[in-house]
Design a protein around this motif. Structure first.
Motif, PDB file in Angstrom:
ATOM      1  N   UNK A 142       9.512 -14.493  19.390  1.00  0.00           N
ATOM      2  CA  UNK A 142       9.765 -13.784  18.139  1.00  0.00           C
ATOM      3  C   UNK A 142       8.483 -13.429  17.390  1.00  0.00           C
ATOM      4  N   UNK A 143       7.372 -14.059  17.755  1.00  0.00           N
ATOM      5  CA  UNK A 143       6.094 -13.795  17.076  1.00  0.00           C
ATOM      6  C   UNK A 143       5.149 -12.946  17.931  1.00  0.00           C
ATOM      7  N   UNK A 144       5.625 -12.444  19.063  1.00  0.00           N
ATOM      8  CA  UNK A 144       4.771 -11.635  19.925  1.00  0.00           C
ATOM      9  C   UNK A 144       4.911 -10.155  19.600  1.00  0.00           C
ATOM     10  N   UNK A 145       3.813  -9.425  19.822  1.00  0.00           N
ATOM     11  CA  UNK A 145       3.766  -8.002  19.507  1.00  0.00           C
ATOM     12  C   UNK A 145       2.780  -7.338  20.469  1.00  0.00           C
ATOM     13  N   UNK A 168       0.007  -6.706  29.366  1.00  0.00           N
ATOM     14  CA  UNK A 168      -0.563  -5.639  28.535  1.00  0.00           C
ATOM     15  C   UNK A 168      -1.904  -5.977  27.914  1.00  0.00           C
ATOM     16  N   UNK A 169      -2.639  -6.900  28.528  1.00  0.00           N
ATOM     17  CA  UNK A 169      -3.953  -7.254  28.017  1.00  0.00           C
ATOM     18  C   UNK A 169      -4.810  -5.989  27.803  1.00  0.00           C
ATOM     19  N   UNK A 170      -5.482  -5.814  26.675  1.00  0.00           N
ATOM     20  CA  UNK A 170      -5.737  -6.785  25.603  1.00  0.00           C
ATOM     21  C   UNK A 170      -4.828  -6.620  24.391  1.00  0.00           C
ATOM     22  N   UNK A 171      -3.627  -6.084  24.579  1.00  0.00           N
ATOM     23  CA  UNK A 171      -2.821  -5.668  23.434  1.00  0.00           C
ATOM     24  C   UNK A 171      -1.689  -6.604  23.043  1.00  0.00           C
ATOM     25  N   UNK A 172      -1.431  -7.670  23.822  1.00  0.00           N
ATOM     26  CA  UNK A 172      -0.400  -8.627  23.420  1.00  0.00           C
ATOM     27  C   UNK A 172      -1.015  -9.599  22.429  1.00  0.00           C
ATOM     28  N   UNK A 173      -0.350  -9.820  21.308  1.00  0.00           N
ATOM     29  CA  UNK A 173      -0.943 -10.607  20.226  1.00  0.00           C
ATOM     30  C   UNK A 173       0.110 -11.412  19.487  1.00  0.00           C
ATOM     31  N   UNK A 174      -0.387 -12.411  18.734  1.00  0.00           N
ATOM     32  CA  UNK A 174       0.476 -13.314  17.961  1.00  0.00           C
ATOM     33  C   UNK A 174       0.575 -12.806  16.535  1.00  0.00           C
ATOM     34  N   UNK A 175       1.810 -12.602  16.048  1.00  0.00           N
ATOM     35  CA  UNK A 175       2.036 -12.043  14.714  1.00  0.00           C
ATOM     36  C   UNK A 175       2.629 -13.087  13.773  1.00  0.00           C
ATOM     37  N   UNK A 198      -5.218 -12.697  19.974  1.00  0.00           N
ATOM     38  CA  UNK A 198      -4.674 -12.196  21.230  1.00  0.00           C
ATOM     39  C   UNK A 198      -4.023 -13.304  22.051  1.00  0.00           C
ATOM     40  N   UNK A 199      -3.005 -12.918  22.813  1.00  0.00           N
ATOM     41  CA  UNK A 199      -2.286 -13.805  23.728  1.00  0.00           C
ATOM     42  C   UNK A 199      -2.660 -13.407  25.156  1.00  0.00           C
ATOM     43  N   UNK A 200      -2.746 -14.372  26.038  1.00  0.00           N
ATOM     44  CA  UNK A 200      -3.179 -14.146  27.414  1.00  0.00           C
ATOM     45  C   UNK A 200      -2.132 -13.348  28.176  1.00  0.00           C
ATOM     46  N   UNK A 201      -2.490 -12.135  28.617  1.00  0.00           N
ATOM     47  CA  UNK A 201      -1.532 -11.259  29.299  1.00  0.00           C
ATOM     48  C   UNK A 201      -2.221 -10.413  30.360  1.00  0.00           C
ATOM     49  N   UNK A 202      -2.850 -11.056  31.363  1.00  0.00           N
ATOM     50  CA  UNK A 202      -3.575 -10.305  32.387  1.00  0.00           C
ATOM     51  C   UNK A 202      -2.633  -9.558  33.327  1.00  0.00           C
ATOM     52  N   UNK A 203      -3.184  -8.575  34.010  1.00  0.00           N
ATOM     53  CA  UNK A 203      -2.457  -7.854  35.048  1.00  0.00           C
ATOM     54  C   UNK A 203      -3.203  -8.040  36.366  1.00  0.00           C
ATOM     55  N   UNK A 214      -3.204 -18.843  24.233  1.00  0.00           N
ATOM     56  CA  UNK A 214      -4.142 -17.953  23.574  1.00  0.00           C
ATOM     57  C   UNK A 214      -5.025 -17.315  24.643  1.00  0.00           C
ATOM     58  N   UNK A 215      -5.620 -16.189  24.298  1.00  0.00           N
ATOM     59  CA  UNK A 215      -6.446 -15.468  25.259  1.00  0.00           C
ATOM     60  C   UNK A 215      -7.775 -16.177  25.508  1.00  0.00           C
TER      61      UNK A 215
END
Length: 256
Positions: A142-145, A168-175, A198-203, A214-215
């Motif tokens: 619920x806090x991700x964006x 979606x790195x580097x665009x996933x983040x904690x809100x 930022x939240x860790x979201x590599x491809x 966390x990233x």
């Protein structure tokens, strides 16, 4: 003790912990893993309806043990880190409490604190493909964006869109307002998307690491990054994430 000093609960949190010979090579190792044993929703005192909460957090909000007699968190740590040359070049666990391991040994307290953080709620139950657990939200998601996406709010996305956001790195983040405020206070100088951590979201997606950390770019280093970065007993940014999830915090050094 580190977590107990910050998280308020009238219900004892039980941890089932063990040491097993987890995967380890000369250059990499799985140091540990942990997570909640059970999840609960729509219990008395639940902060958000229709939302799956980790057992320890759910117990704290309900005011009683929702699964009596069973552990809240299950954790495993490697028994291979014992000086063997084939495992991280002969490194060993350091079992002291002072965060000063000799040489390149691994600080056990830091790893345990990290893994317990997952069991206490620093994890989402959404699959790598973006599918919600049993069709319901969890407080972490619920806090991700995803910055720049439409919709950007993780919980409002379709399964397919969440699957994209997971890489979606580097665009996933904690809100979360509490993490935002603490990041400005520390201050977190690197690893931000706008003013948000930022939240860790590599491809490609990394099972066991993606989204629920966390990233790695966050600076100063945070204890809830996906890889061990050295001894670290500072949980203040993570404590504020716990507050964003619904935990009540005990005051510490003027911080609530």
């Amino acid at each position: 003790n580190l977590w107990a000093a910050r998280l308020q609960s009238n219900v004892t949190i039980l941890v089932r912990a063990k040491m097993d010979p987890l995967t380890c090579t000369a250059s990499s190792a799985i140091l540990g893993s942990a997570g909640t044993v059970s999840v609960f929703k729509d219990f008395a005192g639940a902060p958000v309806a229709g939302t799956w909460y980790s057992g320890a957090l759910a117990d704290s909000k309900a005011g009683f043990d929702l699964d009596p007699g069973n552990p809240d968190i299950s954790a495993t740590f490697t028994s291979n880190l014992n000086g063997s040359a084939g495992c991280l070049g002969g490194r060993s666990w350091y079992y002291g409490y002072d965060s000063t391991p000799p040489g390149s040994d691994i600080d056990f307290v830091s790893v345990v604190t990290h893994e317990l953080g997952h069991g206490l709620g620093f994890q989402t139950f959404v699959s790598s493909a973006g599918v919600k657990f049993m069709s319901s939200n969890d407080p972490y998601m619920l806090k991700l964006d995803q910055f720049g996406a439409a919709p950007s709010t993780y919980s409002a996305m379709s399964d397919a869109q969440r699957g994209v956001a997971n890489t979606a790195d580097p665009n996933l983040r904690w809100m979360g307002a509490n993490v935002d405020a603490m990041a400005a206070t520390i201050p977190v100088t690197v690893g931000l998307s706008g003013t948000h951590v930022r939240v860790y979201a590599p491809n490609p997606y990394v099972s066991g690491s993606s989204v629920s950390h966390f990233h790695t770019a966050v600076s100063p280093n945070e204890i809830m990054e996906p890889s061990y970065t050295g001894p670290n007993h500072n949980i203040e940014l993570t404590a504020q994430l716990m507050k964003d999830l619904g935990w009540t915090l005990v005051c510490s050094a003027g911080v609530t």
